[in-house]
Motif scaffolding. Structure first.
Motif, PDB file in Angstrom:
ATOM      1  N   LYS A 186      30.836  56.336 -18.223  1.00  0.00           N
ATOM      2  CA  LYS A 186      31.925  55.971 -17.014  1.00  0.00           C
ATOM      3  C   LYS A 186      30.977  55.201 -15.702  1.00  0.00           C
ATOM      4  N   PRO A 187      31.838  54.137 -15.393  1.00  0.00           N
ATOM      5  CA  PRO A 187      31.067  53.508 -14.180  1.00  0.00           C
ATOM      6  C   PRO A 187      31.128  54.630 -13.028  1.00  0.00           C
ATOM      7  N   LEU A 188      30.277  54.541 -11.907  1.00  0.00           N
ATOM      8  CA  LEU A 188      29.969  55.313 -10.713  1.00  0.00           C
ATOM      9  C   LEU A 188      31.229  54.685  -9.850  1.00  0.00           C
ATOM     10  N   LYS A 189      32.126  56.004  -9.196  1.00  0.00           N
ATOM     11  CA  LYS A 189      32.641  55.526  -8.036  1.00  0.00           C
ATOM     12  C   LYS A 189      32.291  55.892  -6.779  1.00  0.00           C
ATOM     13  N   ALA A 190      31.759  57.276  -6.539  1.00  0.00           N
ATOM     14  CA  ALA A 190      31.153  57.430  -5.347  1.00  0.00           C
ATOM     15  C   ALA A 190      30.291  58.718  -5.424  1.00  0.00           C
ATOM     16  N   VAL A 191      29.602  58.838  -4.162  1.00  0.00           N
ATOM     17  CA  VAL A 191      28.833  60.191  -4.451  1.00  0.00           C
ATOM     18  C   VAL A 191      29.049  60.894  -3.093  1.00  0.00           C
ATOM     19  N   PHE A 192      29.139  62.244  -2.928  1.00  0.00           N
ATOM     20  CA  PHE A 192      29.319  62.855  -1.819  1.00  0.00           C
ATOM     21  C   PHE A 192      27.851  63.123  -1.477  1.00  0.00           C
ATOM     22  N   THR A 193      27.357  62.955  -0.185  1.00  0.00           N
ATOM     23  CA  THR A 193      25.893  63.074  -0.119  1.00  0.00           C
ATOM     24  C   THR A 193      25.753  64.249   0.949  1.00  0.00           C
ATOM     25  N   GLY A 194      24.725  65.127   0.495  1.00  0.00           N
ATOM     26  CA  GLY A 194      24.525  66.358   1.239  1.00  0.00           C
ATOM     27  C   GLY A 194      25.460  67.339   1.245  1.00  0.00           C
ATOM     28  N   GLY A 195      26.357  67.330   0.307  1.00  0.00           N
ATOM     29  CA  GLY A 195      27.551  68.141   0.279  1.00  0.00           C
ATOM     30  C   GLY A 195      28.618  67.474   0.823  1.00  0.00           C
TER      31      GLY A 195
END
Length: 414
Positions: free
Chosen positions: A276-285
């Motif tokens: 699947k395509p990437l949507k988002a990343v929660f960084t650092g928690g």
């Protein structure tokens, strides 16, 4: 799990609680060097540009100098903070399980550098395997030549004790840890005074994260230049990244500080599930900001992320693929933080509860435009109103989701 450097999780160092194997792998050499010249420990850490790896990214040497300049009253404390409890963060438990002797050595080196005669290993009791490994390792250190070596170098006996934390998320805040160690409920303290001046029982206290202290033996043993050379670009040393979410190979990856988000996800993590395509990343928690596919080539170091309005935090990267509702995901994390508020600050207790309630209403199709407007107002009002970072983190998370995914909130209102 991928291990590329010899700082923390090189296979030869992963000896669990076996003291003999740890010594065969070079364990204790840094302590011998540090005991011969304690002043050189702080100098090496300063030259190495080691940052706090528990989330703050604050230069370690500044904390150390502040504590070193204080006279004992009557003691000085060093607290190793192992209360790791934020969703998506699981690096410290691995260090505690796999390299407890390295952590103890790092803590003693830090104690020598600042003149601390009391060392407290403060660990989340829910990390049962970590706690057991550290207990077993500490039992082997008690009465050992290494502990005696450190005590002789300091000029007085160094006491090392293991204190299980409260298990509360808020117990990881540094002043809340001090309260628990003193036998109180872990309410965060107001600052100033800072722990360096008034810590455990009013004594000067240095507080560092597990990963931070685990780096000290490598810096002392191999030198600051070697450590700085482990990083990429503006990053120094290596970093443990906790990779989770919609990736093929989640886990803890020790990589050069400054590795790109793209390499972490697609080279080491194997890409996203089902392609699947990437949507988002929660960084650092989840208590920080969101990154999107436009940020894939950002270097995962403190300064590069700060320039994008994000934060490295603990190094946790929670990957979200297309098809996942962002409102629902943000609502889940907001619920966690609302539940984790200690209730000491009214703005945090009521603010996080209100955010959680309104997000649940919007996510389940019962929200209104007024609810959305209220959430936007809270994002502006709440930051800085509490004694700790919890309420700031919730507001950051919510505000970041508005910036990148406002259309999903509008759609949910329909």
């Amino acid at each position: 799990m991928k291990t590329l450097n010899a700082n923390l999780l090189h296979p030869s160092q992963r000896v669990g609680d076996n003291l003999a194997r740890w010594r065969e792998a070079g364990g204790g050499e840094a302590l011998r060097l540090g005991a011969a010249d304690p002043a050189a420990i702080l100098a090496a850490v300063k030259d190495a540009d080691l940052r706090g790896l528990g989330g703050s990214g604050f230069p370690v040497w500044r904390k150390w100098e502040a504590v070193a300049s204080e006279a004992p009253r009557p003691d000085k404390y060093l607290v190793c903070n192992g209360n790791e409890d934020e969703p998506g963060t699981f690096k410290d438990r691995l260090l505690l399980e796999e390299t407890p002797h390295q952590l103890i050595e790092g803590a003693l080196l830090a104690a020598l550098a600042v003149g601390a005669n009391r060392v407290v290993l403060y660990v989340n009791p829910d990390l049962t395997r970590s706690l057991a490994a550290l207990q077993a390792a500490l039992a082997q250190w008690q009465g050992s030549e290494f502990l005696q070596l450190a005590s002789d170098a300091l000029g007085q006996a160094i006491a090392v004790e293991l204190v299980p934390s409260s298990g509360h998320y808020i117990g990881g805040e540094e002043t809340a840890a001090l309260e628990w160690i003193e036998g109180k409920f872990p309410f965060p303290r107001g600052k100033p005074p800072y722990p360096a001046q008034y810590g455990v029982h009013g004594c000067p206290t240095l507080i560092n994260n597990v990963e931070t202290l685990a780096n000290i033996p490598a810096i002392v043993r191999h030198g600051a230049d070697w450590f700085r050379g482990q990083g990429l670009g503006r990053g120094t040393g290596s970093k443990l990244y906790s990779l989770s979410g919609d990736v093929l190979h989640p886990g803890v990856y020790e990589l050069p500080m400054g590795t790109t988000l793209r390499d972490l996800i697609f080279v080491h993590g194997g890409g996203l599930l089902s392609g699947k395509p990437l949507k988002a990343v929660f960084t650092g928690g989840p208590s920080n900001t969101l990154l999107t596919p436009a940020d894939l080539d950002v270097s995962l170091d403190f300064d590069s992320l700060r320039e994008r309005g994000a934060a490295l935090g603990t190094g946790a990267m929670i990957v979200v693929s297309e098809g996942t509702g962002m409102v629902k995901r943000v609502a889940e994390y907001a619920r966690f933080f609302a539940h984790s508020s200690c209730g000491q600050c009214i703005s945090c207790k009521t603010g996080t509860a209100t955010i959680s309630r309104l997000l649940d209403r919007i996510d389940t199709g019962r929200g209104s435009a007024d609810d959305l407007a209220t959430l936007e107002s809270l994002c502006r009002m709440l930051p800085g109103s509490g004694r700790c970072h919890l309420v700031n983190g919730v507001a950051q998370l919510l505000d970041s989701s508005f910036r990148h995914f406002r259309q999903e909130y509008r759609q949910a209102l329909k």
